[in-house]
Design a protein around this motif. Structure first.
Motif, PDB file in Angstrom:
ATOM      1  N   PHE A 189       0.832  -1.201   0.000  1.00 19.77           N
ATOM      2  CA  PHE A 189       0.000   0.000   0.000  1.00 19.77           C
ATOM      3  C   PHE A 189       0.874   1.261   0.000  1.00 19.77           C
ATOM      4  O   PHE A 189       0.647   2.186  -0.788  1.00 19.77           O
ATOM      5  CB  PHE A 189      -0.924  -0.018   1.218  1.00 19.77           C
ATOM      6  N   LEU A 190       1.873   1.309   0.880  1.00 18.13           N
ATOM      7  CA  LEU A 190       2.759   2.475   0.950  1.00 18.13           C
ATOM      8  C   LEU A 190       3.454   2.708  -0.386  1.00 18.13           C
ATOM      9  O   LEU A 190       3.573   3.852  -0.844  1.00 18.13           O
ATOM     10  CB  LEU A 190       3.816   2.289   2.045  1.00 18.13           C
ATOM     11  N   THR A 191       3.909   1.628  -1.011  1.00 16.63           N
ATOM     12  CA  THR A 191       4.594   1.746  -2.298  1.00 16.63           C
ATOM     13  C   THR A 191       3.687   2.378  -3.343  1.00 16.63           C
ATOM     14  O   THR A 191       4.093   3.293  -4.069  1.00 16.63           O
ATOM     15  CB  THR A 191       5.054   0.359  -2.787  1.00 16.63           C
ATOM     16  N   GLU A 192       2.450   1.908  -3.409  1.00 17.45           N
ATOM     17  CA  GLU A 192       1.516   2.437  -4.403  1.00 17.45           C
ATOM     18  C   GLU A 192       1.201   3.906  -4.136  1.00 17.45           C
ATOM     19  O   GLU A 192       1.130   4.716  -5.067  1.00 17.45           O
ATOM     20  CB  GLU A 192       0.230   1.605  -4.413  1.00 17.45           C
ATOM     21  N   VAL A 193       1.034   4.266  -2.873  1.00 14.74           N
ATOM     22  CA  VAL A 193       0.774   5.665  -2.515  1.00 14.74           C
ATOM     23  C   VAL A 193       1.934   6.553  -2.951  1.00 14.74           C
ATOM     24  O   VAL A 193       1.734   7.612  -3.563  1.00 14.74           O
ATOM     25  CB  VAL A 193       0.535   5.806  -0.995  1.00 14.74           C
ATOM     26  N   VAL A 194       3.152   6.139  -2.649  1.00 10.52           N
ATOM     27  CA  VAL A 194       4.332   6.947  -2.988  1.00 10.52           C
ATOM     28  C   VAL A 194       4.474   7.090  -4.500  1.00 10.52           C
ATOM     29  O   VAL A 194       4.754   8.181  -5.009  1.00 10.52           O
ATOM     30  CB  VAL A 194       5.605   6.332  -2.366  1.00 10.52           C
ATOM     31  N   ILE A 195       4.269   6.006  -5.238  1.00  6.49           N
ATOM     32  CA  ILE A 195       4.382   6.053  -6.699  1.00  6.49           C
ATOM     33  C   ILE A 195       3.397   7.052  -7.293  1.00  6.49           C
ATOM     34  O   ILE A 195       3.729   7.808  -8.214  1.00  6.49           O
ATOM     35  CB  ILE A 195       4.163   4.649  -7.299  1.00  6.49           C
ATOM     36  N   HIS A 196       2.180   7.084  -6.766  1.00  8.44           N
ATOM     37  CA  HIS A 196       1.158   7.987  -7.297  1.00  8.44           C
ATOM     38  C   HIS A 196       1.311   9.421  -6.793  1.00  8.44           C
ATOM     39  O   HIS A 196       0.676  10.332  -7.327  1.00  8.44           O
ATOM     40  CB  HIS A 196      -0.238   7.477  -6.925  1.00  8.44           C
ATOM     41  N   SER A 197       2.139   9.619  -5.772  1.00  6.36           N
ATOM     42  CA  SER A 197       2.235  10.939  -5.136  1.00  6.36           C
ATOM     43  C   SER A 197       3.461  11.735  -5.545  1.00  6.36           C
ATOM     44  O   SER A 197       3.392  12.954  -5.692  1.00  6.36           O
ATOM     45  CB  SER A 197       2.243  10.786  -3.606  1.00  6.36           C
ATOM     46  N   ILE A 198       4.605  11.072  -5.693  1.00  3.84           N
ATOM     47  CA  ILE A 198       5.867  11.779  -5.914  1.00  3.84           C
ATOM     48  C   ILE A 198       6.213  11.810  -7.395  1.00  3.84           C
ATOM     49  O   ILE A 198       6.340  10.767  -8.033  1.00  3.84           O
ATOM     50  CB  ILE A 198       7.014  11.123  -5.122  1.00  3.84           C
ATOM     51  N   LYS A 199       6.371  13.002  -7.919  1.00  2.03           N
ATOM     52  CA  LYS A 199       6.756  13.181  -9.321  1.00  2.03           C
ATOM     53  C   LYS A 199       8.041  13.999  -9.452  1.00  2.03           C
ATOM     54  O   LYS A 199       8.649  14.050 -10.515  1.00  2.03           O
ATOM     55  CB  LYS A 199       5.641  13.907 -10.093  1.00  2.03           C
ATOM     56  N   GLU A 200       8.445  14.628  -8.358  1.00  2.00           N
ATOM     57  CA  GLU A 200       9.524  15.608  -8.430  1.00  2.00           C
ATOM     58  C   GLU A 200      10.893  14.969  -8.609  1.00  2.00           C
ATOM     59  O   GLU A 200      11.233  13.980  -7.968  1.00  2.00           O
ATOM     60  CB  GLU A 200       9.530  16.477  -7.170  1.00  2.00           C
ATOM     61  N   GLN A 201      11.673  15.542  -9.495  1.00  2.00           N
ATOM     62  CA  GLN A 201      13.046  15.108  -9.720  1.00  2.00           C
ATOM     63  C   GLN A 201      13.986  16.136  -9.105  1.00  2.00           C
ATOM     64  O   GLN A 201      14.802  16.751  -9.784  1.00  2.00           O
ATOM     65  CB  GLN A 201      13.309  14.937 -11.217  1.00  2.00           C
ATOM     66  N   GLU A 202      13.867  16.313  -7.813  1.00  2.00           N
ATOM     67  CA  GLU A 202      14.740  17.235  -7.104  1.00  2.00           C
ATOM     68  C   GLU A 202      14.932  16.745  -5.676  1.00  2.00           C
ATOM     69  O   GLU A 202      14.110  16.005  -5.135  1.00  2.00           O
ATOM     70  CB  GLU A 202      14.155  18.648  -7.099  1.00  2.00           C
ATOM     71  N   LEU A 208      -4.240  16.247  -5.003  1.00  2.00           N
ATOM     72  CA  LEU A 208      -3.051  15.793  -5.726  1.00  2.00           C
ATOM     73  C   LEU A 208      -3.472  15.345  -7.121  1.00  2.00           C
ATOM     74  O   LEU A 208      -4.117  14.307  -7.284  1.00  2.00           O
ATOM     75  CB  LEU A 208      -2.393  14.640  -4.963  1.00  2.00           C
ATOM     76  N   GLU A 209      -3.119  16.129  -8.105  1.00  3.61           N
ATOM     77  CA  GLU A 209      -3.516  15.837  -9.481  1.00  3.61           C
ATOM     78  C   GLU A 209      -2.962  14.487  -9.937  1.00  3.61           C
ATOM     79  O   GLU A 209      -1.785  14.187  -9.759  1.00  3.61           O
ATOM     80  CB  GLU A 209      -3.011  16.943 -10.411  1.00  3.61           C
ATOM     81  N   GLY A 210      -3.829  13.682 -10.514  1.00  9.43           N
ATOM     82  CA  GLY A 210      -3.405  12.397 -11.051  1.00  9.43           C
ATOM     83  C   GLY A 210      -3.365  11.266 -10.045  1.00  9.43           C
ATOM     84  O   GLY A 210      -2.952  10.150 -10.387  1.00  9.43           O
ATOM     85  N   PHE A 211      -3.795  11.527  -8.799  1.00  4.41           N
ATOM     86  CA  PHE A 211      -3.793  10.466  -7.785  1.00  4.41           C
ATOM     87  C   PHE A 211      -4.994   9.556  -8.033  1.00  4.41           C
ATOM     88  O   PHE A 211      -6.134   9.938  -7.833  1.00  4.41           O
ATOM     89  CB  PHE A 211      -3.848  11.061  -6.379  1.00  4.41           C
ATOM     90  N   ARG A 212      -4.722   8.336  -8.458  1.00  4.58           N
ATOM     91  CA  ARG A 212      -5.776   7.415  -8.876  1.00  4.58           C
ATOM     92  C   ARG A 212      -6.238   6.523  -7.722  1.00  4.58           C
ATOM     93  O   ARG A 212      -5.659   6.525  -6.636  1.00  4.58           O
ATOM     94  CB  ARG A 212      -5.273   6.540 -10.029  1.00  4.58           C
TER      95      ARG A 212
END
Length: 241
Positions: free
Chosen positions: A96-109, A224-228
């Motif tokens: 569950f945590l993995t899926e949440v993080v994948i859908h939440s974090i987009k930043e490359q910084e 959060l835009e795009g959070f499915r």
């Protein structure tokens, strides 16, 4: 250029017959994708087990800012999991945590506080001997602080209905589509400053926890835009039933 960094593996996909592309959240550069050649060969210098979700790594990487795919020079597992891969409850929470993080974090910084929060949360999940039925609820609320939409803590006897869209408590319950009822709002409020150790001893019924979790996921989707919808929710709620 060659850089040292820590990493948290999120997932990987197959690329050609023997290679993979892995998404890893790094302490030095944020979210990056790495192409790893030959990792699925029997004599690979990097075990495929290193790329299981939430694996904690020490790495030396070749980083080029203008490239979409980075490369790994050297890596090692920095923390050996024994509980998460074998404990059905912890495994379900980890998925569950993995899926949440994948859908939440987009930043490359670089975001060191966020990286440390994720790392410490994963290690706590691995090491704890306490009840983890509320772990994912506590994680979601703490995680929202780093994502920029932590709820306003204005709960009072007058303001006791949480509005998911506005992220704060209201005095009236006039919009059931976006406002939680008094009971769920109060439970939501209780988790605001609750650490994992406190969440472990907090008594919450299965149905109340399920309603609260659904509400928090909706809160994420609104902010959060795009959070499915999360595929792991159904399994997690059944396992923790």
């Amino acid at each position: 250029m060659l850089h040292k960094t820590q990493g948290i593996v999120l997932n990987y996909i197959r690329y050609s017959e023997t290679s993979i592309i892995s998404k890893i959240y790094t302490s030095a550069f944020g979210l990056e994708s790495f192409i790893v050649n030959g990792v699925r060969k029997p004599n690979s210098r990097f075990p495929i087990a290193y790329f299981q979700p939430l694996t904690l790594l020490n790495m030396e990487i070749y980083f080029h800012q203008k490239r979409n795919l980075q490369r790994i020079r050297w890596m090692e597992c920095s923390y050996l999991f024994t509980e998460i891969p074998t404990h059905i409850y912890k495994m379900s929470v980890a998925q569950f945590l993995t899926e949440v993080v994948i859908h939440s974090i987009k930043e490359q910084e670089k975001n060191e506080p966020l990286f440390n929060f994720l790392k410490e949360s994963i290690i706590h999940l691995e090491e704890t001997n306490e009840n983890i039925s509320n772990f994912h609820v506590s994680f979601l609320i703490q995680f929202s602080r780093f994502l920029g939409f932590y709820p306003m803590n204005n709960f009072s006897t007058a303001n006791k209905y949480f509005h998911l869209g506005e992220g704060k408590f209201h005095s009236t319950h006039s919009n059931p589509l976006y406002e939680l009822d008094e009971k769920i709002s109060f439970e939501f409020f209780k988790f605001f400053e609750m650490k994992y150790e406190q969440a472990a001893s907090h008594i919450l019924g299965y149905q109340t926890r399920k309603i609260l979790l659904d509400a928090i996921i909706k809160y994420y989707q609104l902010h959060l835009e795009g959070f499915r919808d999360l595929k792991s929710v159904k399994v997690l709620t059944e396992v923790l039933k």
